[in-house]
Design a protein around this motif. Structure first.
Motif, short mmCIF file in Angstrom:
data_model
loop_
_atom_site.label_atom_id
_atom_site.label_comp_id
_atom_site.label_asym_id
_atom_site.label_seq_id
_atom_site.Cartn_x
_atom_site.Cartn_y
_atom_site.Cartn_z
N PRO A 112 0.81 -1.23 0.00
CA PRO A 112 0.00 0.00 0.00
C PRO A 112 0.83 1.27 0.00
N GLN A 113 1.99 1.27 0.68
CA GLN A 113 2.82 2.47 0.72
C GLN A 113 3.38 2.80 -0.66
N LYS A 114 3.91 1.80 -1.34
CA LYS A 114 4.47 2.05 -2.67
C LYS A 114 3.38 2.42 -3.67
N LEU A 115 2.20 1.84 -3.51
CA LEU A 115 1.10 2.16 -4.41
C LEU A 115 0.67 3.61 -4.23
N GLU A 116 0.65 4.07 -2.99
CA GLU A 116 0.30 5.47 -2.72
C GLU A 116 1.31 6.41 -3.37
N GLN A 117 2.58 6.04 -3.33
CA GLN A 117 3.61 6.84 -3.97
C GLN A 117 3.46 6.83 -5.49
N ALA A 118 3.04 5.70 -6.02
CA ALA A 118 2.92 5.54 -7.47
C ALA A 118 1.88 6.47 -8.07
N VAL A 119 0.84 6.78 -7.33
CA VAL A 119 -0.26 7.59 -7.88
C VAL A 119 -0.11 9.07 -7.55
N GLU A 120 0.93 9.44 -6.84
CA GLU A 120 1.15 10.85 -6.52
C GLU A 120 1.27 11.67 -7.80
N GLY A 121 0.53 12.75 -7.88
CA GLY A 121 0.61 13.63 -9.03
C GLY A 121 -0.31 13.25 -10.17
N LEU A 122 -0.98 12.10 -10.09
CA LEU A 122 -1.89 11.69 -11.15
C LEU A 122 -3.29 12.24 -10.89
N ASP A 123 -4.04 12.48 -11.93
CA ASP A 123 -5.40 12.99 -11.82
C ASP A 123 -6.30 11.94 -11.16
N PRO A 124 -6.82 12.20 -9.98
CA PRO A 124 -7.65 11.20 -9.30
C PRO A 124 -8.92 10.83 -10.07
N GLN A 125 -9.33 11.68 -11.01
CA GLN A 125 -10.49 11.37 -11.83
C GLN A 125 -10.19 10.27 -12.84
N ARG A 126 -8.90 10.03 -13.06
CA ARG A 126 -8.49 9.03 -14.07
C ARG A 126 -7.88 7.78 -13.44
N VAL A 127 -7.81 7.75 -12.12
CA VAL A 127 -7.10 6.64 -11.47
C VAL A 127 -7.90 6.06 -10.31
N LEU A 128 -8.00 4.74 -10.29
CA LEU A 128 -8.54 3.99 -9.17
C LEU A 128 -7.44 3.06 -8.68
N ALA A 129 -7.01 3.22 -7.44
CA ALA A 129 -5.90 2.42 -6.91
C ALA A 129 -6.30 1.77 -5.60
N GLN A 130 -6.06 0.47 -5.51
CA GLN A 130 -6.35 -0.27 -4.29
C GLN A 130 -5.25 -1.28 -4.03
N SER A 131 -4.95 -1.47 -2.75
CA SER A 131 -3.92 -2.44 -2.37
C SER A 131 -4.58 -3.78 -2.05
N GLY A 132 -4.02 -4.85 -2.60
CA GLY A 132 -4.56 -6.18 -2.36
C GLY A 132 -3.76 -7.19 -3.14
N SER A 133 -4.15 -8.44 -3.03
CA SER A 133 -3.41 -9.54 -3.65
C SER A 133 -4.18 -10.13 -4.82
N VAL A 134 -3.45 -10.53 -5.85
CA VAL A 134 -4.06 -11.19 -6.99
C VAL A 134 -4.52 -12.61 -6.64
N THR A 135 -4.17 -13.07 -5.46
CA THR A 135 -4.65 -14.39 -5.00
C THR A 135 -6.00 -14.29 -4.30
#
Length: 257
Positions: free
Chosen positions: A43-66
């Protein structure tokens, strides 16, 4: 001038999006106009990854593909917010390195769960959203790109679990392409050689560097920002009649007739 790589109006889901290939893929697709659905186990790295991106164009959630329940909820939310999931970059992966005689069942299973079953989970759940839109009349419901590796084509020392999973991804790709082609859903894979990420630090160390470089005709390792251009190509209209294929992106280290 027509830009065949334009991703405007499309929502692309990227797994393992907080670092390495996943992060660079998200950056490139965003620059090409895509809306993004991003997930990562950190979750920490994901939060950093979306910094500066338009929130209207991005949906980000932390979780596992399993976690299928998590994935089903994320895809449903993405479909409601962006009108569907039009592309999938099936990238999430881990390594648990050990020689065959020393590898535990746990190390084997952890890699299979994320790198192979996780690919199936995302492909199936996202694919069903694409199929729903195809059944409703969408002629181009989506494109799926599974990230594989040369390890799945020629084996690798100390990572039989990883090699088995990446080989399995090739089979998943071909089977899904055959089943879903009639719905207009394209499924391809990219098979990378040595990409300069945290996962390949040992391979690129002084102990092994010369050996691996000698096997690459272009004489260098692949940079993540360069690697993801192949993903964007397979998601875009530039590859509209390509499905069930494995695109080797390895500087020529795996050349076949």
């Amino acid at each position: 001038m027509i830009n065949l790589m334009d991703m405007s109006g499309r929502n692309v889901m990227v797994t393992g999006a907080a670092q390495g290939i996943g992060l660079e893929a998200a950056k490139l697709l965003y620059a090409l106009g895509a809306r993004l659905t991003l997930l990562d186990a950190n979750p920490q790295k994901l939060e950093q990854a979306v910094e500066g991106l338009d929130p209207q164009r991005v949906l980000a959630q932390s979780g596992s593909v399993t976690d299928r329940t998590f994935l089903e909820g994320l895809v449903a939310e993405a479909a409601e917010r962006f009108g569907g999931v039009h592309g999938l970059v099936n990238n999430a992966g881990i390594t648990r390195t050990a020689m065959i005689d020393k590898m535990s069942v746990e190390q084997w299973q952890q890699v299979i769960d994320v790198n192979l079953t996780g690919v199936f989970n995302c492909l199936q759940i996202v694919g069903m959203d694409m199929k729903r839109r195809a059944d409703a009349g969408d002629a181009s419901p989506g494109s799926i790109v599974n990230v594989s590796s040369d390890a799945g084509r020629k084996g690798t020392i100390g990572q039989i679990n990883y090699g088995a999973a990446k080989s399995g991804v090739l089979g998943v790709t071909m089977s899904a392409a055959r089943e879903w082609g009639r719905h207009g859903i394209r499924v391809n894979s990219v098979a990378y050689g040595v990409v300069a990420t945290e996962m390949t630090e040992v391979v690129r160390s002084e102990k092994f560097r010369a050996r691996y470089l000698a096997s690459i005709p272009l004489g260098r390792f692949l940079e993540p920002a360069e690697a993801v251009k192949s993903i964007a190509f397979l998601l875009s209209d530039a590859s509209s009649f390509i499905t069930g294929q494995h695109l080797s992106v390895n500087g020529g280290s795996h050349i076949t007739a």
